[in-house]
Design a protein around this motif. Structure first.
Motif, PDB file in Angstrom:
ATOM      1  N   ASN A  49       0.834  -1.168   0.226  1.00 12.47           N
ATOM      2  CA  ASN A  49       0.005   0.002  -0.031  1.00 12.47           C
ATOM      3  C   ASN A  49       1.021   1.067  -0.118  1.00 12.47           C
ATOM      4  O   ASN A  49       0.586   2.330  -0.641  1.00 12.47           O
ATOM      5  CB  ASN A  49      -1.001   0.208   1.296  1.00 12.47           C
ATOM      6  CG  ASN A  49      -1.917   1.272   1.245  1.00 12.47           C
ATOM      7  OD1 ASN A  49      -2.908   1.095   0.399  1.00 12.47           O
ATOM      8  ND2 ASN A  49      -1.641   2.280   1.988  1.00 12.47           N
ATOM      9  N   ILE A  59      -7.329  -9.688  -4.272  1.00 15.51           N
ATOM     10  CA  ILE A  59      -8.111  -8.345  -3.698  1.00 15.51           C
ATOM     11  C   ILE A  59      -7.180  -7.155  -3.176  1.00 15.51           C
ATOM     12  O   ILE A  59      -7.393  -6.214  -3.089  1.00 15.51           O
ATOM     13  CB  ILE A  59      -9.059  -8.963  -2.350  1.00 15.51           C
ATOM     14  CG1 ILE A  59      -9.849  -9.982  -2.941  1.00 15.51           C
ATOM     15  CG2 ILE A  59      -9.837  -7.742  -1.862  1.00 15.51           C
ATOM     16  CD1 ILE A  59     -10.653 -10.749  -1.960  1.00 15.51           C
ATOM     17  N   VAL A  60      -6.039  -7.779  -2.313  1.00 15.81           N
ATOM     18  CA  VAL A  60      -5.024  -6.736  -1.971  1.00 15.81           C
ATOM     19  C   VAL A  60      -4.604  -5.874  -2.958  1.00 15.81           C
ATOM     20  O   VAL A  60      -4.195  -4.741  -2.768  1.00 15.81           O
ATOM     21  CB  VAL A  60      -4.084  -7.411  -1.133  1.00 15.81           C
ATOM     22  CG1 VAL A  60      -2.990  -6.759  -0.659  1.00 15.81           C
ATOM     23  CG2 VAL A  60      -4.780  -8.507   0.147  1.00 15.81           C
ATOM     24  N   TYR A  90      -6.819  -3.096  -3.763  1.00 19.92           N
ATOM     25  CA  TYR A  90      -7.151  -2.079  -2.637  1.00 19.92           C
ATOM     26  C   TYR A  90      -6.719  -0.743  -2.898  1.00 19.92           C
ATOM     27  O   TYR A  90      -7.316   0.351  -2.852  1.00 19.92           O
ATOM     28  CB  TYR A  90      -6.743  -2.532  -1.329  1.00 19.92           C
ATOM     29  CG  TYR A  90      -6.984  -1.716  -0.307  1.00 19.92           C
ATOM     30  CD1 TYR A  90      -8.492  -1.107   0.072  1.00 19.92           C
ATOM     31  CD2 TYR A  90      -6.180  -1.027   0.453  1.00 19.92           C
ATOM     32  CE1 TYR A  90      -8.497  -0.123   0.963  1.00 19.92           C
ATOM     33  CE2 TYR A  90      -6.247  -0.032   1.543  1.00 19.92           C
ATOM     34  CZ  TYR A  90      -7.576   0.424   1.752  1.00 19.92           C
ATOM     35  OH  TYR A  90      -7.732   1.357   2.593  1.00 19.92           O
ATOM     36  N   ALA A 127      -8.592   1.492  -5.297  1.00 23.84           N
ATOM     37  CA  ALA A 127      -9.869   1.725  -5.048  1.00 23.84           C
ATOM     38  C   ALA A 127     -10.477   3.120  -4.695  1.00 23.84           C
ATOM     39  O   ALA A 127     -11.265   3.634  -5.182  1.00 23.84           O
ATOM     40  CB  ALA A 127     -10.460   0.784  -3.883  1.00 23.84           C
ATOM     41  N   LYS A 128      -9.382   3.721  -3.840  1.00 27.27           N
ATOM     42  CA  LYS A 128      -9.877   5.050  -3.407  1.00 27.27           C
ATOM     43  C   LYS A 128      -9.824   6.158  -4.275  1.00 27.27           C
ATOM     44  O   LYS A 128     -10.333   7.198  -4.183  1.00 27.27           O
ATOM     45  CB  LYS A 128      -8.747   5.340  -2.336  1.00 27.27           C
ATOM     46  CG  LYS A 128      -7.419   5.724  -2.697  1.00 27.27           C
ATOM     47  CD  LYS A 128      -6.458   5.648  -1.496  1.00 27.27           C
ATOM     48  CE  LYS A 128      -6.324   4.551  -0.703  1.00 27.27           C
ATOM     49  NZ  LYS A 128      -5.230   4.666   0.408  1.00 27.27           N
ATOM     50  N   PRO A 143     -13.704   2.443  -1.004  1.00 28.56           N
ATOM     51  CA  PRO A 143     -12.683   1.463  -0.918  1.00 28.56           C
ATOM     52  C   PRO A 143     -12.738   0.726   0.383  1.00 28.56           C
ATOM     53  O   PRO A 143     -12.040  -0.198   0.504  1.00 28.56           O
ATOM     54  CB  PRO A 143     -11.511   2.387  -0.777  1.00 28.56           C
ATOM     55  CG  PRO A 143     -12.127   3.946  -0.449  1.00 28.56           C
ATOM     56  CD  PRO A 143     -13.594   3.844  -0.716  1.00 28.56           C
ATOM     57  N   GLN A 144     -13.428   1.157   1.485  1.00 24.36           N
ATOM     58  CA  GLN A 144     -13.608   0.385   2.657  1.00 24.36           C
ATOM     59  C   GLN A 144     -14.100  -0.932   2.471  1.00 24.36           C
ATOM     60  O   GLN A 144     -13.833  -1.923   2.883  1.00 24.36           O
ATOM     61  CB  GLN A 144     -14.407   1.160   3.710  1.00 24.36           C
ATOM     62  CG  GLN A 144     -13.640   1.953   4.482  1.00 24.36           C
ATOM     63  CD  GLN A 144     -13.254   3.456   3.602  1.00 24.36           C
ATOM     64  OE1 GLN A 144     -14.162   3.743   2.511  1.00 24.36           O
ATOM     65  NE2 GLN A 144     -12.219   4.219   3.985  1.00 24.36           N
ATOM     66  N   VAL A 193     -13.831  -2.759  -0.468  1.00 22.99           N
ATOM     67  CA  VAL A 193     -12.582  -3.492  -1.085  1.00 22.99           C
ATOM     68  C   VAL A 193     -11.829  -4.198   0.187  1.00 22.99           C
ATOM     69  O   VAL A 193     -11.304  -5.250   0.102  1.00 22.99           O
ATOM     70  CB  VAL A 193     -11.818  -2.864  -1.908  1.00 22.99           C
ATOM     71  CG1 VAL A 193     -10.656  -3.702  -2.571  1.00 22.99           C
ATOM     72  CG2 VAL A 193     -12.687  -2.392  -3.132  1.00 22.99           C
ATOM     73  N   LEU A 194     -11.306  -3.129   0.988  1.00 22.66           N
ATOM     74  CA  LEU A 194     -10.602  -3.442   2.137  1.00 22.66           C
ATOM     75  C   LEU A 194     -11.446  -4.704   3.029  1.00 22.66           C
ATOM     76  O   LEU A 194     -10.700  -5.583   3.603  1.00 22.66           O
ATOM     77  CB  LEU A 194     -10.487  -2.527   3.198  1.00 22.66           C
ATOM     78  CG  LEU A 194      -9.559  -2.719   4.577  1.00 22.66           C
ATOM     79  CD1 LEU A 194      -7.967  -2.829   3.812  1.00 22.66           C
ATOM     80  CD2 LEU A 194      -9.529  -1.380   5.424  1.00 22.66           C
ATOM     81  N   ALA A 254     -10.931  -8.123   1.678  1.00 22.47           N
ATOM     82  CA  ALA A 254      -9.589  -8.760   2.034  1.00 22.47           C
ATOM     83  C   ALA A 254      -9.370  -9.037   3.521  1.00 22.47           C
ATOM     84  O   ALA A 254      -8.959 -10.216   3.804  1.00 22.47           O
ATOM     85  CB  ALA A 254      -8.488  -7.448   1.465  1.00 22.47           C
TER      86      ALA A 254
END
Length: 317
Positions: A90, A151-152, A155, A158-159, A165-166, A168-169, A172
């Motif tokens: 990230n 998925i990670v 993420y 996504a924002k 984005p939450q 998508v988090l 994961a």
């Protein structure tokens, strides 16, 4: 010179645990890597670990076996390593955005204290630890586990394209509910899917609270979040998400045919979430938002404790 005597040259990040022993005892060259893996912020790996433990304990209760302590230990190692890997990835992707946000501008990559090449090498090392843990489980769990990194990878981006984005988090972080169940049961079941749904909604809720810290900076940087999306209705939205989490967890218990202490654990979990909603509002100070976010370790442990107690009682009765 002892760790306590040496000068504190490395900047502390605002949401790190004050005087965390890993930070205090780490040699100076390793401190940026402690921050990169979020080892001085253990709430991250706790929130990744708890769905794993809950899924494992739910499977044990459904099968009438005691909690598998070896699995719980493996999930702990995996959660710490993969949380670190996810955070490192990230930070690699977000290093330019992080430099524009007050809370994140001192992160190792954003501030230039760690090179991109070193961060990538550190990422690979952590992934190898996680792979070793995954390969310790049965074939079905291994195959299921290989899907989660996809998925990670999505993420951090996504924002930039969605206000959710939450979510998508959540996909994961909650994935461990499936892995915890399959590691013991050998295959998927409806209770595991329902627990996964519960953990997804829980994650969206607590990460919305976390995102309240960055509303102003996120708007300036063009970063989207559910905290910005919900605005003045954030308490209602978080309440609805937490209610959904409790409902899906209850359905998981019912379909697994477990009650007793499992239901007590769920009731305690629900009460904790109600307290969080009561304290949440769109004008919450960063300190309050961080405190509520961190408190989810205790919320998740309450549910896990009920499930673990239920599985132990069924196994030894």
């Amino acid at each position: 010179m002892s760790a306590a005597e040496r000068p504190q040259d490395e900047p502390r990040l605002p949401d790190a645990v004050a005087d965390h022993p890993l930070w205090r005892l780490a040699p100076d060259p390793l401190r940026p890597y402690v921050q990169l893996a979020r080892l001085d912020r253990p709430i991250g790996w706790w929130l990744l670990l708890l769905p794993c433990w809950q899924g494992s304990a739910l499977a044990a209760a459904a099968l009438g076996t005691p909690p598998n302590v070896w699995h719980l230990l493996l999930f702990f190692i995996g959660a710490v390593s993969m949380r670190g890997a996810g955070s490192t990835y990230n930070d690699i992707v977000d290093r330019k955005i992080d430099a524009k946000v007050e809370r994140t501008r001192l992160r190792p990559l954003a501030s230039g204290r760690v090179s991109l090449r070193a961060a990538i090498a550190f990422l690979v090392a952590q992934c190898l630890v996680g792979l070793g843990v995954l390969l310790s489980f049965n074939g079905f769990t291994i195959a299921l586990g290989f899907a989660s990194p996809l998925i990670v990878l999505i993420y951090p981006f996504a924002k930039r394209v969605t206000s959710w984005p939450q979510a998508v988090l959540g996909l994961a972080f909650a994935y461990g509910a499936l892995l915890g169940w399959t590691a013991l049961a050998g295959g998927l079941g409806l209770p595991a899917v329902l627990l996964y749904a519960s953990a997804i909604l829980w994650t969206i809720g607590f990460d919305t609270i976390y995102a309240l810290q960055d509303k102003r900076d996120d708007a300036i940087a063009g970063v989207r979040s559910t905290a910005l999306l919900f605005g003045a209705h954030v308490r209602l939205a978080v309440g609805a998400l937490y209610l959904g989490s409790v409902v899906f967890a209850e359905l998981a218990l019912l379909t697994a045919d477990v009650g007793g202490f499992a239901q007590l654990g769920l009731a305690a979990y629900a009460a904790h979430l109600c307290w969080q909603v009561y304290r949440t509002n769109d004008a919450a100070t960063p300190q309050v938002a961080l405190m509520l976010f961190r408190s989810n370790r205790d919320a998740g442990l309450l549910l896990f404790a009920g499930l673990a107690a239920q599985s132990a009682i069924l196994a030894y009765s």
